[in-house]
Scaffold this motif. Structure first.
Motif, mmCIF file in Angstrom:
data_model
loop_
_atom_site.group_PDB
_atom_site.id
_atom_site.type_symbol
_atom_site.label_atom_id
_atom_site.label_comp_id
_atom_site.label_asym_id
_atom_site.label_seq_id
_atom_site.Cartn_x
_atom_site.Cartn_y
_atom_site.Cartn_z
ATOM 1 N N ASP A 265 0.806 -1.196 0.106
ATOM 2 C CA ASP A 265 0.090 0.033 -0.043
ATOM 3 C C ASP A 265 1.021 1.322 -0.064
ATOM 4 O O ASP A 265 0.379 2.256 -0.507
ATOM 5 C CB ASP A 265 -1.038 -0.031 1.369
ATOM 6 N N GLN A 270 2.275 -0.272 -8.756
ATOM 7 C CA GLN A 270 2.026 -1.726 -8.613
ATOM 8 C C GLN A 270 3.074 -2.519 -9.433
ATOM 9 O O GLN A 270 3.055 -3.583 -9.078
ATOM 10 C CB GLN A 270 0.754 -1.644 -9.200
ATOM 11 N N ASN A 283 -5.578 -4.775 -6.959
ATOM 12 C CA ASN A 283 -4.909 -4.879 -5.581
ATOM 13 C C ASN A 283 -3.890 -5.849 -5.670
ATOM 14 O O ASN A 283 -3.676 -6.446 -4.605
ATOM 15 C CB ASN A 283 -5.924 -5.611 -4.685
ATOM 16 N N SER A 300 -5.848 -11.115 -9.274
ATOM 17 C CA SER A 300 -6.201 -10.060 -8.124
ATOM 18 C C SER A 300 -5.679 -10.343 -6.928
ATOM 19 O O SER A 300 -5.960 -11.434 -6.559
ATOM 20 C CB SER A 300 -7.665 -9.556 -8.365
ATOM 21 N N GLY A 301 -5.293 -9.226 -6.181
ATOM 22 C CA GLY A 301 -5.183 -9.432 -4.682
ATOM 23 C C GLY A 301 -3.789 -10.459 -4.323
ATOM 24 O O GLY A 301 -3.888 -11.093 -3.325
#
Length: 354
Positions: A265, A270, A283, A300-301
């Motif tokens: 974060d 990214q 994410n 994702s994630g």
């Protein structure tokens, strides 16, 4: 007041980029004010300087990490090397004895001990200026700095305070070390604070603990004893046994960025390094120190992390389990050390900023 910054760590939670030599505080991944990137230790030293706290700053690292510590702090501060990693209490004592023997500190001086691997706002460090006055006003032996939890985390220790005094501090009632979620929720209802790992006390207070443990109060003699010393944490050895401690609450940002989930974060992009995220990759975070590209398509994630020590593909929420895996498979860390010696310095220099 003298500040001792502890620059250690096992380097397991952010594997494969961190390891026994390059701990997480040396990862040059955080966005810097000049538009580039900086490490955790570089950020902390910069903020201490901005707060006017760098004139009496001493960094304590393992002897194999002295060069890295100097590199990521610009060689602007004195760094001393421990012969072995023996925990935060031993490292703090080692630093305090160095200041005493060098004539830079006296027994009545205040010593502030802080970790080098944290992420906090500038106000966090400005609060250090209050420590001497609070110790005098409260007549406490030990001061701790805590912050209000944002969630019932199992990754942090907690400090349970009594009602806050008008002077901006509260007596410490008890401690809880990395509780489960249910216990953490109950602690939050009791207004418990996350333990930020920052302590302040008179140097004489630390000398008394060395005497209690039968340890020498002279750097060379303590160094000679290092290989046979047990690992001792400052929390368990000092704080939890102190019956006259106070805690100061920080209202603002603080984290130890101890997992890929929390670190991701704070990163400027990214994708860092060769490769890319394609399709639906919300994410997700990619960091690649290798020269070959790493691509993630439609997932994702997750975190996708590649370095000379290995490759980690994990759910962001589950990535912290790597610490347990490394503990159960020590041969992975052996390989990590070999990879570090062969590739590390080139890999660090070549990380592109995006």
């Amino acid at each position: 007041m003298h500040t001792i910054l502890l620059c250690g760590g096992s380097g397991q939670r952010l594997w494969p980029l961190s390891g026994s030599i390059r701990s997480k505080m040396f990862l040059p991944l955080l966005p810097a004010p000049d538009g580039g990137t900086e490490s955790m230790i570089g950020r902390v030293c910069r903020q201490l300087g901005q707060a006017g706290l760098d004139q009496s700053l001493l960094l304590v690292a393992h002897q194999q990490q002295v060069a890295l510590t100097q590199r990521y702090t610009g060689s602007n501060h004195p760094v001393i090397g421990e012969p072995c990693k023996r925990g935060t209490f031993t490292a703090a004592a080692f630093g305090a004895l160095h200041l005493l023997a060098a004539g830079k500190a006296q027994p009545e001086d205040i010593i502030c001990i802080a970790p080098g691997d944290m992420y906090a706002d500038d106000d966090f460090f400005r609060q250090f200026h209050q420590f001497e006055a609070i110790l005098a006003d409260s007549e406490a032996e030990l001061l701790l700095l805590g912050t209000k939890p944002s969630s019932p985390s199992e990754q942090y220790g907690y400090i349970v305070p009594a009602q806050e005094d008008a002077g901006g501090y509260a007596p410490v009632l008890s401690f809880a070390e990395k509780p489960d979620t249910a216990t953490a929720l109950e602690l939050m209802r009791e207004q418990a604070l996350w333990n930020c790992g920052v302590f302040a006390a008179r140097l004489s207070f630390l000398l008394e603990h060395l005497e209690r443990l039968g340890l020498p109060a002279e750097p060379a003699a303590l160094t000679a004893r290092y290989p046979d010393l047990p690992v001792r944490s400052f929390d368990k050895e000092v704080a939890e046994h102190c019956t006259n401690a106070v805690v100061v609450s920080h209202v603002g940002e603080w984290s130890d960025l101890g997992s890929w989930d929390t670190l991701a974060d704070r990163l400027p992009s990214q994708v860092i390094g060769a490769g890319g995220l394609w399709g639906e990759c919300g994410n997700s975070q990619l960091i690649n120190e290798l020269e070959v590209p790493l691509h993630v398509i439609g997932v994702s994630g997750i975190v996708a992390i590649a370095g000379p020590e290995g490759i980690l593909i994990a759910s962001r929420k589950e990535a912290n389990l790597i610490k347990e895996i490394l503990a159960e498979n020590p041969e992975m860390e052996t390989g990590s050390k070999k990879g570090y010696l062969k590739h590390r310095m080139k890999a660090v220099r070549d990380i592109p900023d995006r």
